[in-house]
Design a protein around this motif. Structure first.
Motif, PDB file in Angstrom:
ATOM      1  N   ASP A  47     -43.291 -23.190 -48.870  1.00 32.80           N
ATOM      2  CA  ASP A  47     -43.486 -21.840 -49.399  1.00 32.80           C
ATOM      3  C   ASP A  47     -42.894 -21.761 -50.811  1.00 32.80           C
ATOM      4  O   ASP A  47     -42.117 -20.864 -51.132  1.00 32.80           O
ATOM      5  CB  ASP A  47     -42.863 -20.792 -48.481  1.00 32.80           C
ATOM      6  CG  ASP A  47     -43.326 -19.377 -48.817  1.00 32.80           C
ATOM      7  OD1 ASP A  47     -44.402 -19.237 -49.433  1.00 32.80           O
ATOM      8  OD2 ASP A  47     -42.604 -18.425 -48.484  1.00 32.80           O
TER       9      ASP A  47
ATOM     10  N   GLU B  74     -48.034 -22.331 -37.026  1.00 31.35           N
ATOM     11  CA  GLU B  74     -48.783 -21.385 -37.867  1.00 31.35           C
ATOM     12  C   GLU B  74     -49.580 -22.108 -38.943  1.00 31.35           C
ATOM     13  O   GLU B  74     -50.698 -21.699 -39.283  1.00 31.35           O
ATOM     14  CB  GLU B  74     -47.835 -20.396 -38.550  1.00 31.35           C
ATOM     15  CG  GLU B  74     -47.189 -19.399 -37.639  1.00 31.35           C
ATOM     16  CD  GLU B  74     -46.061 -18.630 -38.329  1.00 31.35           C
ATOM     17  OE1 GLU B  74     -45.871 -18.774 -39.563  1.00 31.35           O
ATOM     18  OE2 GLU B  74     -45.351 -17.880 -37.623  1.00 31.35           O
ATOM     19  N   LEU B  75     -49.016 -23.182 -39.486  1.00 30.45           N
ATOM     20  CA  LEU B  75     -49.675 -23.947 -40.555  1.00 30.45           C
ATOM     21  C   LEU B  75     -50.667 -24.969 -40.011  1.00 30.45           C
ATOM     22  O   LEU B  75     -51.359 -25.627 -40.784  1.00 30.45           O
ATOM     23  CB  LEU B  75     -48.623 -24.664 -41.410  1.00 30.45           C
ATOM     24  CG  LEU B  75     -47.711 -23.755 -42.237  1.00 30.45           C
ATOM     25  CD1 LEU B  75     -46.579 -24.573 -42.852  1.00 30.45           C
ATOM     26  CD2 LEU B  75     -48.508 -23.026 -43.312  1.00 30.45           C
TER      27      LEU B  75
ATOM     28  N   ARG C 149     -42.364 -23.007 -34.769  1.00 28.45           N
ATOM     29  CA  ARG C 149     -43.379 -21.943 -34.843  1.00 28.45           C
ATOM     30  C   ARG C 149     -44.081 -21.959 -36.198  1.00 28.45           C
ATOM     31  O   ARG C 149     -45.291 -21.761 -36.282  1.00 28.45           O
ATOM     32  CB  ARG C 149     -42.743 -20.583 -34.565  1.00 28.45           C
ATOM     33  CG  ARG C 149     -42.331 -20.403 -33.102  1.00 28.45           C
ATOM     34  CD  ARG C 149     -41.916 -18.977 -32.767  1.00 28.45           C
ATOM     35  NE  ARG C 149     -40.729 -18.515 -33.477  1.00 28.45           N
ATOM     36  CZ  ARG C 149     -39.471 -18.733 -33.076  1.00 28.45           C
ATOM     37  NH1 ARG C 149     -39.245 -19.431 -31.968  1.00 28.45           N
ATOM     38  NH2 ARG C 149     -38.458 -18.258 -33.770  1.00 28.45           N
ATOM     39  N   ARG C 150     -43.324 -22.203 -37.279  1.00 24.16           N
ATOM     40  CA  ARG C 150     -43.920 -22.252 -38.624  1.00 24.16           C
ATOM     41  C   ARG C 150     -44.923 -23.399 -38.732  1.00 24.16           C
ATOM     42  O   ARG C 150     -46.009 -23.227 -39.284  1.00 24.16           O
ATOM     43  CB  ARG C 150     -42.816 -22.397 -39.684  1.00 24.16           C
ATOM     44  CG  ARG C 150     -43.318 -22.560 -41.090  1.00 24.16           C
ATOM     45  CD  ARG C 150     -43.861 -21.262 -41.656  1.00 24.16           C
ATOM     46  NE  ARG C 150     -44.213 -21.477 -43.052  1.00 24.16           N
ATOM     47  CZ  ARG C 150     -45.280 -20.981 -43.617  1.00 24.16           C
ATOM     48  NH1 ARG C 150     -46.079 -20.182 -42.942  1.00 24.16           N
ATOM     49  NH2 ARG C 150     -45.546 -21.232 -44.874  1.00 24.16           N
TER      50      ARG C 150
ATOM     51  N   LYS D 149     -37.611 -21.927 -34.999  1.00 23.94           N
ATOM     52  CA  LYS D 149     -38.351 -21.180 -36.028  1.00 23.94           C
ATOM     53  C   LYS D 149     -39.281 -22.108 -36.799  1.00 23.94           C
ATOM     54  O   LYS D 149     -40.424 -21.761 -37.084  1.00 23.94           O
ATOM     55  CB  LYS D 149     -37.394 -20.479 -36.981  1.00 23.94           C
ATOM     56  CG  LYS D 149     -36.647 -19.323 -36.348  1.00 23.94           C
ATOM     57  CD  LYS D 149     -35.648 -18.710 -37.315  1.00 23.94           C
ATOM     58  CE  LYS D 149     -34.820 -17.640 -36.626  1.00 23.94           C
ATOM     59  NZ  LYS D 149     -33.756 -17.112 -37.495  1.00 23.94           N
ATOM     60  N   TRP D 150     -38.782 -23.310 -37.145  1.00 24.51           N
ATOM     61  CA  TRP D 150     -39.622 -24.271 -37.870  1.00 24.51           C
ATOM     62  C   TRP D 150     -40.767 -24.768 -36.989  1.00 24.51           C
ATOM     63  O   TRP D 150     -41.874 -24.998 -37.486  1.00 24.51           O
ATOM     64  CB  TRP D 150     -38.787 -25.424 -38.413  1.00 24.51           C
ATOM     65  CG  TRP D 150     -38.143 -25.055 -39.707  1.00 24.51           C
ATOM     66  CD1 TRP D 150     -36.812 -24.821 -39.929  1.00 24.51           C
ATOM     67  CD2 TRP D 150     -38.801 -24.823 -40.954  1.00 24.51           C
ATOM     68  NE1 TRP D 150     -36.617 -24.473 -41.247  1.00 24.51           N
ATOM     69  CE2 TRP D 150     -37.817 -24.465 -41.897  1.00 24.51           C
ATOM     70  CE3 TRP D 150     -40.129 -24.890 -41.366  1.00 24.51           C
ATOM     71  CZ2 TRP D 150     -38.120 -24.181 -43.222  1.00 24.51           C
ATOM     72  CZ3 TRP D 150     -40.434 -24.601 -42.692  1.00 24.51           C
ATOM     73  CH2 TRP D 150     -39.437 -24.255 -43.604  1.00 24.51           C
TER      74      TRP D 150
END
Length: 133
Positions: free
Chosen positions: A29, A97-98, A93-94, A90-91
């Motif tokens: 990001d 998402e990607l 899930r990230r 969290k990573w």
């Protein structure tokens, strides 16, 4: 002798810097802090990570079509530090998402890791130390 100096940067050789830059920009990001040709034979794109560490992507004019393999002499993987297992979640899930495939969080006595690969197959990992207590 003084304390051993910290790691300042990691430079990864990629096959196509445009493809890799888009992938890393989505993951991080972030936009590059350097994006230039250093000479006719190499282009590099560099990102600033937390803690002041730089992550560079290099595309050499002279290159091979081989994909990365941690089984060859050289780099095995690059690990990014996380504070705890919650941050790893969290990573995870990230990455989902990607649309980045990963091996799920693996726990061991020495810590927990979340392994994945970039477009050239370079092995990357998010790593957290073991829980205290």
């Amino acid at each position: 002798m003084t304390e051993f100096p910290p790691l300042t940067h990691v430079a990864l050789t990629v096959r196509d810097v445009d493809v890799s830059a888009r992938w890393y920009e989505a993951l991080l990001d972030a936009r590059p802090v350097i994006d230039e040709d250093t000479d006719p034979d190499m282009h590099h794109t560099v990102y600033l990570l937390g803690g002041g560490t730089l992550l560079g992507l290099h595309q050499h004019q002279q290159r091979t079509s081989d994909r990365f393999s941690e089984f060859r002499v050289g780099l095995d993987h690059v690990a990014f530090g996380c504070a705890d297992r919650g941050e790893l979640e969290k990573w995870s899930r990230r990455l989902d998402e990607l649309g980045i495939e990963h091996g799920g969080i693996k726990d061991a006595a020495y810590g927990s890791g979340l392994a994945f690969r970039d477009p050239d197959g370079i092995a990357l990992e998010f790593f957290a130390p073991p829980a205290q207590g």
